[in-house]
Design an enzyme around this catalytic site. Structure first.
Site, PDB file in Angstrom:
ATOM      1  N   THR A 143      37.180  39.265  32.889  1.00 27.59           N
ATOM      2  CA  THR A 143      36.096  39.994  33.549  1.00 27.59           C
ATOM      3  C   THR A 143      36.523  41.407  33.929  1.00 27.59           C
ATOM      4  O   THR A 143      37.657  41.621  34.370  1.00 27.59           O
ATOM      5  CB  THR A 143      35.657  39.203  34.800  1.00 27.59           C
ATOM      6  OG1 THR A 143      35.125  37.947  34.360  1.00 27.59           O
ATOM      7  CG2 THR A 143      34.600  39.935  35.596  1.00 27.59           C
ATOM      8  N   LYS A 189      48.703  52.301  42.934  1.00 29.02           N
ATOM      9  CA  LYS A 189      49.783  52.870  43.740  1.00 29.02           C
ATOM     10  C   LYS A 189      49.337  54.232  44.288  1.00 29.02           C
ATOM     11  O   LYS A 189      48.677  54.281  45.307  1.00 29.02           O
ATOM     12  CB  LYS A 189      51.079  52.869  42.928  1.00 29.02           C
ATOM     13  CG  LYS A 189      51.552  51.406  42.712  1.00 29.02           C
ATOM     14  CD  LYS A 189      52.714  51.198  41.774  1.00 29.02           C
ATOM     15  CE  LYS A 189      52.965  49.698  41.581  1.00 29.02           C
ATOM     16  NZ  LYS A 189      53.920  49.399  40.508  1.00 29.02           N
TER      17      LYS A 189
HETATM   18  C1  LIG Z   1      53.852  48.206  39.564  1.00 22.24           C
HETATM   19  C2  LIG Z   1      54.210  48.583  38.137  1.00 22.24           C
HETATM   20  C3  LIG Z   1      53.370  48.264  37.060  1.00 22.24           C
HETATM   21  C4  LIG Z   1      52.200  47.353  37.243  1.00 22.24           C
HETATM   22  O1  LIG Z   1      51.124  48.002  37.832  1.00 22.24           O
HETATM   23  P1  LIG Z   1      50.086  47.127  38.682  1.00 22.24           P
HETATM   24  O2  LIG Z   1      48.855  47.950  38.689  1.00 22.24           O
HETATM   25  O3  LIG Z   1      50.684  46.906  40.017  1.00 22.24           O
HETATM   26  O4  LIG Z   1      49.909  45.828  37.938  1.00 22.24           O
HETATM   27  C5  LIG Z   1      53.657  48.767  35.813  1.00 22.24           C
HETATM   28  N1  LIG Z   1      54.746  49.538  35.597  1.00 22.24           N
HETATM   29  C6  LIG Z   1      55.606  49.833  36.597  1.00 22.24           C
HETATM   30  C7  LIG Z   1      56.780  50.688  36.298  1.00 22.24           C
HETATM   31  C8  LIG Z   1      55.368  49.354  37.883  1.00 22.24           C
HETATM   32  O5  LIG Z   1      56.248  49.611  38.861  1.00 22.24           O
END
Ligand SMILES: *Cc1c(COP(=O)(O)O)cnc(C)c1O
Length: 426
Positions: free
Chosen positions: A278, A248
């Protein structure tokens, strides 16, 4: 046996409940984000503006990050070549974990293939390794944390969202001798509210519990070095396990935990979600590290992000649109009905070339369906004004509620207690 219709019936149920999801076909344009090319059902392309990306800072197209991935792929190839157990660890992954441990001032870090996997693996493994552990989990925790809690098979208590009296009550009612793990997030992504981290740490200390925080919606964005809300509030050292994503704010992919060496070593040694899959490819690790290191020393992106988020909130609120109040970069606009929410999203795309995915149940409680707007540093002031114009037009066409009374609807009112929606505008 008509297997096909069994699947189709299952999906039809979602359609009837207005929960059937459609994904927009998008081609992000590096260098022009948040602009992207959209293709409709007939593959006709046109340019649109994205207003719902979790690439919060636009790091996914940052020159240095892109160059880093290209360079590493050219030098090291594209795959990791297997699990770390079988094939060892790529050098860029070693460096990435050091960078993450340093970011959160912890002894160690462990990288997983996603944030989802990191939560599931870490929570379930940590709880399983503590004999007769009890987990205390916030009511609004992300699906990946819930999965980890379930997967552990340990006893669990769900406390009302950010409700410290409720958490205290539950801790006090639990045998002092049992190991305890408190799981919560810093920024809750749908309402954009923030956990009382200090109070949780105080309770953890009083009752001898371990603390596990998900900073997925805060890393890169908050704190002097992008370490998240806990960094901003000077609380990182009071939290035992800090979890985050590389996908993100950092704009790439992968998830991680940071903690002391014993916890990292135990999860590394016991979590099947880590052992039997992996490793992330070296180019991806290199890009993620470049992004993290850049944001440790550059506050430019964070400042501009904060500015554009505030500007968006102010401008939409001044236009009488029902912005749900919060202290973060997330701008939720309340619609309160699944069908209307989808219609608003469709109209924004069709008529105004603006993409905002509708957020419906079960991601949010029924009656609180919304458009979740995420301004980035790369959304210009002009784009914010275009958004305002488009939303006013859509709100008028669909006769959506837009009274100023909606300002009274704060995140906490919506999500604590019985989860019913207050009437808008009396
Ligand atoms: C998006 C999200 C995740 C998962 O992260 P990813 O890297 O997208 O798998 C975990 N916790 C929260 C609060 C999220 O919004």
């Amino acid at each position: 046996m008509d297997y096909r219709s069994m699947f189709e019936d299952a999906v039809d149920t979602l359609r009837q409940e207005k929960r059937y999801r459609v994904f927009a076909d998008l081609e992000r344009i590096a260098g022009s984000f948040p602009r992207a090319r959209y293709r409709d059902d007939s593959d006709n392309a046109r340019d649109i503006t994205i207003w719902c990306s979790n690439d919060y800072l636009g790091m996914g197209q940052h020159e240095k990050v892109v160059a880093s991935m290209q360079e590493a792929a050219g030098r090291l190839g594209v795959g990791a070549g297997g699990t770390r157990n079988i094939s060892g660890t790529n050098r860029p992954l070693v460096e990435l974990e050091r960078s993450l441990a340093d970011l959160h001032r912890k002894e160690g870090a462990l990288v997983f293939t996603s944030g989802f996997v990191s939560n599931e693996a870490a929570i379930s493994t940590i709880a399983r390794l503590l004999p007769d552990c009890v987990i205390f989990s916030d009511q609004l925790n992300h699906a990946s944390m819930i999965q980890g809690v379930r997967q552990s098979g340990m006893q669990r208590h769900i406390f009302r969202h950010n409700d410290m009296a409720h958490l205290r009550e539950m801790l006090a009612a639990t045998d002092r001798k049992r190991p305890k793990l408190i799981c919560f997030e810093s920024v809750y992504s749908m309402d954009g509210d923030i956990a009382p981290i200090k109070e949780i740490c105080d309770l953890a200390e009083e009752f001898g519990a371990l603390t596990y925080i998900d900073e997925v919606h805060a890393v890169g964005l908050y704190g002097p070095r992008g370490g998240g809300i806990a960094e901003r509030e000077g609380l990182m050292d009071r939290i035992d396990i800090i979890e985050g994503t590389l996908a993100k704010g950092f704009g790439v992919m992968g998830g991680y935990i940071t903690a002391n060496k014993s916890i990292i070593d135990a999860v590394r040694s016991y979590a099947p979600e880590f052992i039997f899959t992996t490793a992330l490819p070296p180019a991806l690790c290199a890009a993620a590290r470049t992004s993290i290191e850049h944001l440790k020393v550059s506050s430019l992106e964070r400042e501009q992000h904060k500015r554009q988020a505030q500007l968006t909130k102010d401008i939409l609120r001044d236009a009488g649109l029902p912005v749900m109040a919060n202290q973060t970069h997330i701008v939720p606009l309340l619609v309160g009905d699944a069908r209307q929410c989808k219609a608003a999203s469709d109209m924004l795309l069709e008529k105004h070339n603006i993409y905002i995915q509708p957020i419906n149940y079960p991601t949010v409680p029924k009656g609180t369906e919304r458009l979740r707007i995420t301004p980035t540093p790369l959304h210009s002031d002009e784009m914010v004004f275009e958004l305002r114009h488009a939303l006013i037009s859509v709100w008028a066409s669909l006769e959506l509620p837009r009274e100023r009374a909606s300002e009274m609807i704060t995140a906490s009112k919506l999500t604590s207690g019985d989860l019913t929606l207050p009437t808008i505008g009396g």
